[in-house]
Design a protein around this motif. Structure first.
Motif, PDB file in Angstrom:
ATOM      1  N   ILE A  22     -71.437  42.408  84.600  1.00  0.00           N
ATOM      2  CA  ILE A  22     -71.570  41.690  83.591  1.00  0.00           C
ATOM      3  C   ILE A  22     -70.771  42.418  81.941  1.00  0.00           C
ATOM      4  N   GLU A  23     -70.841  43.542  82.371  1.00  0.00           N
ATOM      5  CA  GLU A  23     -69.768  43.972  81.696  1.00  0.00           C
ATOM      6  C   GLU A  23     -68.848  43.286  81.688  1.00  0.00           C
ATOM      7  N   HIS A  24     -67.861  42.898  82.430  1.00  0.00           N
ATOM      8  CA  HIS A  24     -66.445  42.760  82.732  1.00  0.00           C
ATOM      9  C   HIS A  24     -66.632  41.558  81.588  1.00  0.00           C
ATOM     10  N   TYR A  25     -67.881  40.244  81.435  1.00  0.00           N
ATOM     11  CA  TYR A  25     -68.402  39.547  80.710  1.00  0.00           C
ATOM     12  C   TYR A  25     -68.459  39.444  79.373  1.00  0.00           C
ATOM     13  N   ARG A  26     -68.266  40.878  79.084  1.00  0.00           N
ATOM     14  CA  ARG A  26     -68.705  41.138  77.865  1.00  0.00           C
ATOM     15  C   ARG A  26     -67.826  40.475  76.678  1.00  0.00           C
ATOM     16  N   GLY A  27     -67.256  39.659  76.428  1.00  0.00           N
ATOM     17  CA  GLY A  27     -66.044  39.388  75.567  1.00  0.00           C
ATOM     18  C   GLY A  27     -66.962  37.920  75.561  1.00  0.00           C
ATOM     19  N   ASP A  28     -66.845  37.267  77.167  1.00  0.00           N
ATOM     20  CA  ASP A  28     -67.276  35.605  76.940  1.00  0.00           C
ATOM     21  C   ASP A  28     -68.469  36.094  75.962  1.00  0.00           C
ATOM     22  N   VAL A  29     -70.119  37.065  76.210  1.00  0.00           N
ATOM     23  CA  VAL A  29     -70.502  37.243  75.290  1.00  0.00           C
ATOM     24  C   VAL A  29     -70.912  37.254  74.331  1.00  0.00           C
ATOM     25  N   GLU A  30     -69.561  38.317  73.857  1.00  0.00           N
ATOM     26  CA  GLU A  30     -69.801  38.044  72.653  1.00  0.00           C
ATOM     27  C   GLU A  30     -69.030  36.476  72.344  1.00  0.00           C
ATOM     28  N   THR A  31     -68.299  35.973  72.399  1.00  0.00           N
ATOM     29  CA  THR A  31     -68.139  34.805  72.027  1.00  0.00           C
ATOM     30  C   THR A  31     -69.314  33.584  71.893  1.00  0.00           C
ATOM     31  N   ALA A  32     -69.772  33.950  72.555  1.00  0.00           N
ATOM     32  CA  ALA A  32     -71.125  32.960  72.898  1.00  0.00           C
ATOM     33  C   ALA A  32     -71.858  33.065  71.622  1.00  0.00           C
ATOM     34  N   LEU A  33     -72.102  34.249  70.905  1.00  0.00           N
ATOM     35  CA  LEU A  33     -72.674  34.649  70.108  1.00  0.00           C
ATOM     36  C   LEU A  33     -72.663  34.210  68.337  1.00  0.00           C
ATOM     37  N   THR A  34     -70.553  35.030  68.827  1.00  0.00           N
ATOM     38  CA  THR A  34     -70.256  34.498  67.617  1.00  0.00           C
ATOM     39  C   THR A  34     -70.372  32.531  67.738  1.00  0.00           C
ATOM     40  N   GLN A  35     -70.104  32.007  68.263  1.00  0.00           N
ATOM     41  CA  GLN A  35     -70.363  30.640  67.708  1.00  0.00           C
ATOM     42  C   GLN A  35     -71.729  30.325  67.892  1.00  0.00           C
ATOM     43  N   ALA A  36     -72.855  30.719  67.999  1.00  0.00           N
ATOM     44  CA  ALA A  36     -74.533  30.416  68.000  1.00  0.00           C
ATOM     45  C   ALA A  36     -74.368  31.461  66.554  1.00  0.00           C
ATOM     46  N   LEU A  37     -74.149  32.331  65.676  1.00  0.00           N
ATOM     47  CA  LEU A  37     -74.618  32.514  64.819  1.00  0.00           C
ATOM     48  C   LEU A  37     -73.522  32.577  63.657  1.00  0.00           C
ATOM     49  N   LYS A  38     -72.266  31.872  64.256  1.00  0.00           N
ATOM     50  CA  LYS A  38     -71.214  31.464  63.279  1.00  0.00           C
ATOM     51  C   LYS A  38     -70.667  32.756  61.769  1.00  0.00           C
ATOM     52  N   LEU A  39     -71.212  33.420  63.202  1.00  0.00           N
ATOM     53  CA  LEU A  39     -70.382  35.457  62.796  1.00  0.00           C
ATOM     54  C   LEU A  39     -69.841  36.294  63.462  1.00  0.00           C
ATOM     55  N   PRO A  40     -68.988  37.141  62.577  1.00  0.00           N
ATOM     56  CA  PRO A  40     -67.753  37.624  64.192  1.00  0.00           C
ATOM     57  C   PRO A  40     -69.185  38.437  64.464  1.00  0.00           C
ATOM     58  N   VAL A  41     -69.342  38.354  65.971  1.00  0.00           N
ATOM     59  CA  VAL A  41     -69.668  39.603  66.640  1.00  0.00           C
ATOM     60  C   VAL A  41     -69.205  40.308  68.035  1.00  0.00           C
ATOM     61  N   SER A  42     -69.868  42.266  67.909  1.00  0.00           N
ATOM     62  CA  SER A  42     -68.995  42.671  69.087  1.00  0.00           C
ATOM     63  C   SER A  42     -70.226  43.455  69.186  1.00  0.00           C
ATOM     64  N   ILE A  43     -69.817  43.899  70.501  1.00  0.00           N
ATOM     65  CA  ILE A  43     -70.967  44.920  71.379  1.00  0.00           C
ATOM     66  C   ILE A  43     -69.845  45.916  71.959  1.00  0.00           C
ATOM     67  N   ARG A  44     -69.927  46.989  72.242  1.00  0.00           N
ATOM     68  CA  ARG A  44     -70.263  48.598  72.412  1.00  0.00           C
ATOM     69  C   ARG A  44     -70.300  48.063  73.806  1.00  0.00           C
ATOM     70  N   ALA A  45     -71.547  48.000  74.630  1.00  0.00           N
ATOM     71  CA  ALA A  45     -71.773  48.001  76.057  1.00  0.00           C
ATOM     72  C   ALA A  45     -72.999  46.877  76.412  1.00  0.00           C
ATOM     73  N   ILE A  46     -72.635  46.892  77.365  1.00  0.00           N
ATOM     74  CA  ILE A  46     -73.958  45.671  78.021  1.00  0.00           C
ATOM     75  C   ILE A  46     -73.987  45.519  79.171  1.00  0.00           C
ATOM     76  N   ASP A  47     -75.809  44.979  79.833  1.00  0.00           N
ATOM     77  CA  ASP A  47     -75.525  45.700  81.274  1.00  0.00           C
ATOM     78  C   ASP A  47     -76.605  44.531  81.491  1.00  0.00           C
ATOM     79  N   GLY A  48     -77.300  43.935  82.575  1.00  0.00           N
ATOM     80  CA  GLY A  48     -77.636  42.718  83.083  1.00  0.00           C
ATOM     81  C   GLY A  48     -78.461  43.247  84.301  1.00  0.00           C
ATOM     82  N   GLY A  49     -80.021  42.289  84.313  1.00  0.00           N
ATOM     83  CA  GLY A  49     -80.712  42.179  85.556  1.00  0.00           C
ATOM     84  C   GLY A  49     -81.594  41.313  85.215  1.00  0.00           C
ATOM     85  N   TRP A  50     -82.725  40.679  86.062  1.00  0.00           N
ATOM     86  CA  TRP A  50     -84.363  40.111  86.421  1.00  0.00           C
ATOM     87  C   TRP A  50     -84.975  40.391  85.312  1.00  0.00           C
ATOM     88  N   ALA A  51     -85.223  39.336  85.232  1.00  0.00           N
ATOM     89  CA  ALA A  51     -86.953  39.574  84.574  1.00  0.00           C
ATOM     90  C   ALA A  51     -87.841  38.356  85.070  1.00  0.00           C
TER      91      ALA A  51
END
Length: 553
Positions: free
Chosen positions: A52-81
């Motif tokens: 998921i760290e390799h897709y950090r840019g895609d997550v930033e883009t998705a959040l930017t589009q949802a909030l209509k504001l620039p979003v940046s992320i320093r680090a991200i990791d994933g798993g399952w709940a």
């Protein structure tokens, strides 16, 4: 036979070639969707989330589009709940429309919702924000900002409000919030250990908030709500219920940040409040209060009400054609000695009907409080004119019609030391005790009074008639012709005389004085008091002669 009638056409429909082809196609579509979903889960589990760290840019883009504001992320990791993908974002920064830093969050945890697939946008099953530090501000023009981002204002469309209301659940843990109110010019108010939980289900939104204000202002604050609405910019479209609790609060100090509907220069205590609203207006309010040392003014032109204590439950509901007011165990005491014992009271008032019920009502105390209440001036004058006093007990009253034209009524209850002032030709009384039970068709009245008095200014020159005992049983019946009052027995006694009476009085509906048939006897009388009981129709000379002539006997 009926079962066969139903299933034979159904079997023919299913057996039809076209139907069979449609069912087969539907089955293949369902199987294809299942396979696509399974592939998506496998890709997320084994290909996307571990990287998921390799897709950090895609997550930033998705959040930017949802909030209509620039979003940046320093680090991200994933798993399952369970069966839901989970993301942990470390160092999330949101900038305002001008690119300036607005909101920084150290840790954000998110569980993706599968509803994102058919909403074609990012939807979260759960968003958890841990230990944020926020500044909330209202500027001098009345616009609101959260961490520099404008929210909840007409014409302001940052996208945050709609995005927040579209997520399944948002949790904020152990936050610190500072409230800056430039419009009021108030000092900064800080809430620590703030926890917030918002659950959205379409247009229904349930939330809970707890926080700790400065200890000098209040104990822990607890606010909850269950509301329905879609757009924060249109408050008139929202409806629901909210609840607030303060274990202790200095209400006078809170005036710095809150506008009260009344002038409240002093007061402290505990409060629980339920508020229902619709179309931008309150429809009902219930308050459990326990206040001490309270000063309040309920109207601009009214005197200050100084209370040593006020506790109990108050409830008010707005109805389509009137209102409902209810109290439970409501008690108060003023500095000038007015006291109301714990009282249950309920009044439903409508344009054409009403009900009143109480376990006890101190009319004298209410009359004394009338000067402090926002009453109609004509009602205030009538209260001062009649000066009611005494206590009503276990009273129930219901009526239909308008106050000037009742079509029916019903009452039942007891009264103790009841009194009304005389004025002009109107008689008055004091100290009457008894009970009443009846309606506009028939009923009964019982008197059992000791140390009572009658005021008869239109009958006697000395209008005050003191009675050591007054007991009576009377009934009334009404029909199309008029009202018939039957006096079974009345007993009276004072220092001058004792006796009893019985009879009846007929009041015709067509008008007139009516008819009276009364039988009375005296068992004891003082001759020296005869002049006092001569009515005003006997001239003054006769009354003076009787006073001088009959010295005793």
């Amino acid at each position: 036979m009926r079962i066969a009638t139903i299933f034979v056409p159904l079997r023919r429909f299913v057996a039809h070639p076209t139907t069979r082809r449609l069912l087969a196609a539907a089955g293949w579509v369902a199987f294809g969707l299942y396979c696509a979903f399974a592939v998506l889960v496998l890709v997320l589990r084994y290909a996307v989330l571990p990287q998921i760290e390799h897709y950090r840019g895609d997550v930033e883009t998705a959040l930017t589009q949802a909030l209509k504001l620039p979003v940046s992320i320093r680090a991200i990791d994933g798993g399952w709940a369970g069966l839901r993908p989970r993301l942990a974002i470390h160092g999330l920064d949101i900038r305002d429309a001008q690119g300036r830093p607005a909101l920084g969050l150290d840790e954000v945890r998110a569980e993706l919702a599968w509803s994102s697939l058919w909403h074609f946008g990012l939807r979260l099953h759960r968003l958890e924000i841990v230990t944020p530090d926020l500044d909330v501000r209202r500027d001098a023009t009345g616009h609101f900002f959260v961490a520099g981002l404008e929210v909840g204002n007409d014409g302001a469309d940052s996208g945050i409000e709609r995005w927040v209301l579209s997520q399944d659940r948002i949790v904020v843990r152990d936050a610190a919030v500072r409230w800056h109110d430039e419009l009021r010019g108030a000092p900064t108010l800080t809430l620590n250990r703030l926890n917030f939980d918002l659950r959205n289900d379409g247009s229904r939104h349930r939330f809970g908030l707890t926080g700790e204000p400065p200890a000098a202002l209040a104990a822990r604050v607890d606010v909850r709500g269950d509301v329905r609405g879609d757009d924060l910019a249109e408050p008139a479209s929202w409806r629901g219920e909210t609840y607030a609790e303060l274990d202790y609060a200095d209400l006078a100090v809170w005036r710095t940040w809150i506008d009260y509907p009344v002038d409240l220069p002093r007061g402290s205590g505990a409060l629980r409040l339920w508020l229902a609203f619709a179309a931008g207006q309150p429809t009902g309010v219930t308050a459990d209060i326990r206040l001490v040392d309270v000063q309040l003014r309920l109207g601009r032109d009214l005197p200050m009400l100084d209370l040593s204590r006020l506790d109990g439950r108050l409830k008010a509901v707005r109805r389509a054609d009137g209102f409902e007011i209810e109290t439970k165990r409501l008690a108060l005491a003023t500095r000038v000695g007015v006291r109301i014992a714990p009282t249950d009271f309920r009044l439903i008032y409508g344009a054409a009907a009403g009900e009143l019920e109480t376990n006890g009502l101190d009319l004298g105390a209410l009359t004394a409080l009338a000067a402090y209440l926002p009453l109609d001036e004509s009602l205030r004058r009538r209260l001062a004119d009649y000066a009611p006093n005494g206590r009503l007990k276990e009273l129930k009253l219901a009526w239909k019609g308008t106050p000037g034209s009742l079509t029916s009524w019903r009452t039942k209850g007891a009264f103790e030391n009841l009194g009304l002032a005389a004025a002009g030709a109107r008689p008055g009384f004091a100290g009457l005790s008894g009970s009443v039970d009846g309606d506009n068709r028939s009923g009964s009245l019982t008197l059992a009074s000791a140390k009572s008095a009658l005021e008869l200014p239109a009958v006697f020159a000395d209008p005050h008639l003191a009675l050591d005992e007054l007991a009576a049983d009377a009934r009334w019946t009404a029909n199309a012709g008029g009202i018939d009052v039957q006096l079974a027995r009345a007993v009276f006694r004072n220092a001058d005389a004792a006796g009893e009476a019985s009879g009846h009085y007929w009041l015709p509906k067509a008008g007139g004085l009516g008819e009276i048939d009364l039988a009375a006897k005296l068992t004891r009388a003082s001759g020296s008091a005869v002049w006092r009981y001569m009515p005003l129709v006997v001239n003054q000379d006769v009354r003076d002669w009787l006073k001088d002539a009959i010295a005793g006997g």
